[in-house]
Design an enzyme around this catalytic site. Structure first.
Site, PDB file in Angstrom:
ATOM      1  N   THR A 263      -5.577   1.624  -5.639  1.00 30.13           N
ATOM      2  CA  THR A 263      -5.336   0.157  -5.381  1.00 30.13           C
ATOM      3  C   THR A 263      -5.913  -0.891  -6.626  1.00 30.13           C
ATOM      4  O   THR A 263      -5.149  -1.674  -7.002  1.00 30.13           O
ATOM      5  CB  THR A 263      -5.566  -0.315  -4.028  1.00 30.13           C
ATOM      6  OG1 THR A 263      -5.456   0.757  -3.097  1.00 30.13           O
ATOM      7  CG2 THR A 263      -5.061  -1.675  -3.584  1.00 30.13           C
TER       8      THR A 263
ATOM      9  N   GLU B 279       0.872  -1.242  -0.013  1.00 28.91           N
ATOM     10  CA  GLU B 279       0.081  -0.029  -0.016  1.00 28.91           C
ATOM     11  C   GLU B 279       0.823   1.364   0.053  1.00 28.91           C
ATOM     12  O   GLU B 279       1.712   1.658   0.814  1.00 28.91           O
ATOM     13  CB  GLU B 279      -0.929   0.001   1.200  1.00 28.91           C
ATOM     14  CG  GLU B 279      -1.828   1.057   1.492  1.00 28.91           C
ATOM     15  CD  GLU B 279      -2.603   1.516   0.150  1.00 28.91           C
ATOM     16  OE1 GLU B 279      -3.301   0.385  -0.423  1.00 28.91           O
ATOM     17  OE2 GLU B 279      -2.708   2.687  -0.313  1.00 28.91           O
TER      18      GLU B 279
HETATM   19  C1  GP9 Z   1      -9.160  -0.290   0.285  1.00 27.93           C
HETATM   20  C2  GP9 Z   1      -7.665  -0.327  -0.024  1.00 27.93           C
HETATM   21  C3  GP9 Z   1      -7.136   0.865  -0.172  1.00 27.93           C
HETATM   22  O1  GP9 Z   1      -9.532  -1.645   0.189  1.00 27.93           O
HETATM   23  O2  GP9 Z   1      -7.463  -1.058  -1.225  1.00 27.93           O
HETATM   24  O3  GP9 Z   1      -7.619   1.552  -1.280  1.00 27.93           O
HETATM   25  P1  GP9 Z   1      -6.676   2.906  -2.120  1.00 27.93           P
HETATM   26  O4  GP9 Z   1      -7.647   4.173  -1.398  1.00 27.93           O
HETATM   27  O5  GP9 Z   1      -5.531   2.941  -1.731  1.00 27.93           O
HETATM   28  O6  GP9 Z   1      -7.105   2.781  -3.308  1.00 27.93           O
HETATM   29 MN    MN Z   2      -3.649   1.649  -2.287  1.00 28.99          MN
END
Ligand code: GP9
Ligand code: MN
Length: 449
Positions: free
Chosen positions: A96, A54
């Site tokens: 993401t 992330e």
């Molecule tokens: C939420 C996570 C975060 O499930 O994938 O999402 P993002 O805000 O980074 O797209």
């Molecule tokens: Mn993300």
């Protein structure tokens, strides 16, 4: 997304055969990858442990703050892995989920909206369904609501067999922060679930703790926060350090579960974590006077690390992006990508071109960086003659345009059909894609393309 969706439904119905032919011939011009005798099939039949890191950008790797490494585990890991130093995220508004989409399909995400919402019913040749033909089971682990980013629907369409989402995890006050379950307990719990899966599997782990607003409990702060006017950047360093610790735990758990030796680990940063709102503090952090448009593009680099237990890796300087991951993993698994279906290139193939196109039309080649209508010399970062960017600019526009057309018109329905009937596809004329010239050990010299 609702607006985009209804507009696009019309586009899909009116997909014309000319659109299909144009997109198809563009894709068929991609150089046919030459197989690397040492790496093709080097991970045949192994599990793939794919980890979405992330908001992890490359600038924190191999960097110290207050005399401590920010990512000590990853810094060691890259010494023992294939580490792509010039690898860029190509996400748009779908964040993401865009990264996931790009990796599984080797298509670009959309210029606006999230393709996971707007085109979840399209036909795709996605990694899970493709690997199923080769005996793979597939699963996703993500401790969040299954409907976030429309994942539940999109995953079914992409061919995932199982989605371990929020109800599959034990989440309480103790083990959660910010967006939910902390990454360390996430890996502890999920690797045990993975142990029960049919093998070989293609598994995707989506981490969460290093997400804006980058909150952590005191006991999880393994490095002090940075000290600048940006609270976001200050906290980011500390949550990145936590993510690093979580990845270390993933490897320990995988070893304990007996999954380590028969798996490969593919780690990628999903998108940037620090936006340009924080660039004054970022400049201080990087010891620069300011963040120029050229620097901004450098900051779109995200880590891409492939760790193959039992095999030495190397640093790879070739330029690539998330769109290249699908053909690159297939190469390691000993599966030849079918020509004409992927926008990305197999980065292990000795004749792959070396470039990355970002979703906003910026691009990076070995010679130049183009962004905001300006051309920069890649070696010096100085503005250079626009003409030097001109020839590739046209290609970049076309590449994004054809990827968009394929998604808007759901053209993979036809392209896949055709590929099935006429595979292997005839080669059309070669393209003037930028070659890559200086990967280490001469592996990737690219006189052929
Ligand atoms: C939420 C996570 C975060 O499930 O994938 O999402 P993002 O805000 O980074 O797209
Ligand atoms: Mn993300």
């Amino acid at each position: 997304d609702i607006v985009v969706n209804s507009r696009m439904t019309t586009k899909k119905v009116f997909a014309r055969s000319k659109d299909i032919v144009d997109a198809q011939s563009f894709l068929r011009q991609q150089p046919k990858p030459v197989l690397d005798p040492e790496l093709f099939g080097a991970a045949r039949g192994r599990n793939v442990i794919l980890v979405s890191l992330e908001s992890l950008q490359s600038f924190v790797l191999e960097r110290e703050l207050y005399g401590q490494e920010i990512t000590p585990f990853l810094n060691d890991l890259i010494e023992d892995s294939f580490y792509f130093e010039n690898f860029y995220h190509q996400t748009g508004q779908g964040k993401t989920s865009d990264a996931e989409f790009i990796l599984d399909n080797s298509l670009y995400p959309l210029p606006s909206g999230a393709v996971y919402f707007t085109h979840a019913q399209n036909t795709y040749e996605a990694m899970p369904s493709l690997l199923k033909e080769h005996g793979y089971y597939s699963a996703v682990f993500h401790a969040n609501d299954k409907t976030f980013w429309n994942r539940d629907l999109m995953y079914q369409n992409l061919g995932y067999d199982r989605f371990f989402s929020l109800p599959d995890f034990e989440v309480d006050e103790e083990n959660s922060v910010g967006w939910g379950l902390k990454d360390i307990p996430f890996f502890e719990q999920s690797i045990k679930m993975a142990q029960e899966l049919p093998q070989p599997f293609y598994g995707k782990w989506i981490t969460l703790t290093n997400h804006y607003p980058f909150e952590l409990d005191e006991e999880d702060k393994f490095i002090p926060e940075y000290d600048s006017n940006s609270g976001t950047l200050n906290r980011y360093v500390t949550t990145v350090r936590y993510l690093d610790e979580a990845i270390k735990r993933l490897f320990e758990e995988a070893k304990e579960a007996g999954l380590y030796d028969n798996s490969i680990f593919v780690l990628y940063g999903d998108h940037y974590g620090i936006s340009s709102n924080h660039y004054r503090s970022m400049a201080r952090f990087l010891g620069k006077e300011e963040i120029s448009p050229f620097d901004h593009i450098q900051l779109q680099k995200v880590p891409f690390i492939i760790h193959i237990p039992g095999m030495e890796g190397r640093r790879i300087e070739t330029i690539g992006g998330q769109v290249d991951v699908k053909p690159t993993i297939l190469h390691l698994l000993g599966i030849e990508s079918r020509q004409g279906l992927n926008f990305g290139h197999d980065l292990f193939s000795p004749n792959h071109p070396s470039y990355a196109i970002l979703r906003d039309g910026s691009f990076i080649t070995e010679q130049v960086v183009y962004t905001e209508n300006a051309c920069f010399d890649r070696a010096t970062g100085e503005p250079t003659d626009e003409a030097k960017c001109e020839s590739f600019r046209e290609h970049a526009v076309q590449e994004l345009k054809f990827s968009d057309e394929i998604i808007y018109g759901d053209l993979m329905r036809f392209i896949l059909d055709d590929a099935d009937q006429s595979s292997p596809l005839p080669r059309l004329s070669m393209h003037d894609l930028p070659p890559n010239s200086h990967d280490k050990e001469g592996k990737d010299s690219n006189k052929g393309s």
